[in-house]
Design a protein around this motif. Structure first.
Motif, short mmCIF file in Angstrom:
data_model
loop_
_atom_site.label_atom_id
_atom_site.label_comp_id
_atom_site.label_asym_id
_atom_site.label_seq_id
_atom_site.Cartn_x
_atom_site.Cartn_y
_atom_site.Cartn_z
N SER A 9 46.34 44.83 47.35
CA SER A 9 44.98 44.43 47.70
C SER A 9 44.39 45.47 48.64
O SER A 9 45.08 45.97 49.53
CB SER A 9 44.98 43.07 48.41
OG SER A 9 45.34 42.06 47.52
N TYR A 51 36.10 39.59 39.08
CA TYR A 51 35.47 40.43 40.10
C TYR A 51 34.00 40.05 40.25
O TYR A 51 33.29 39.83 39.28
CB TYR A 51 35.58 41.91 39.71
CG TYR A 51 34.76 42.83 40.60
CD1 TYR A 51 35.12 43.04 41.92
CD2 TYR A 51 33.64 43.47 40.10
CE1 TYR A 51 34.38 43.89 42.73
CE2 TYR A 51 32.89 44.32 40.91
CZ TYR A 51 33.26 44.52 42.22
OH TYR A 51 32.52 45.35 43.01
N THR A 59 41.66 42.59 44.35
CA THR A 59 43.02 42.12 44.13
C THR A 59 43.86 43.28 43.58
O THR A 59 43.29 44.26 43.08
CB THR A 59 43.05 40.95 43.13
OG1 THR A 59 42.67 41.45 41.84
CG2 THR A 59 42.15 39.80 43.56
#
Length: 73
Positions: A9, A51, A59
């Motif tokens: 991330s 997204y 992520t």
């Protein structure tokens, strides 16, 4: 010694700076956003990975997609 890029991330800011280390923070963020928006296949894949451009964190799967289409920073 350069550190190897890891898929994990990342905040949008972190990733923007990795891709554009010599730019100011606002310019780096704009540039990364433009690169993503200009790559339609990347946008499609990121959409499948939930997204949202307003998200501040990518992520690991989203980072992998970005690296696949834009290369490693």
């Amino acid at each position: 010694m350069e550190q190897e890029f890891r898929i994990r991330s990342y905040s949008k800011l972190e990733l923007a700076i990795l891709y554009n280390p010599s730019m100011s923070i606002p310019s780096a963020l704009r540039t990364l956003s433009r690169w993503i928006a200009a790559n339609h296949r990347l946008c499609e894949e990121l959409a499948m990975l939930n997204y949202n451009p307003r998200n501040r964190i990518f992520t690991p799967r989203q980072v992998q997609a970005i690296v696949t289409y834009l290369g490693e920073p």
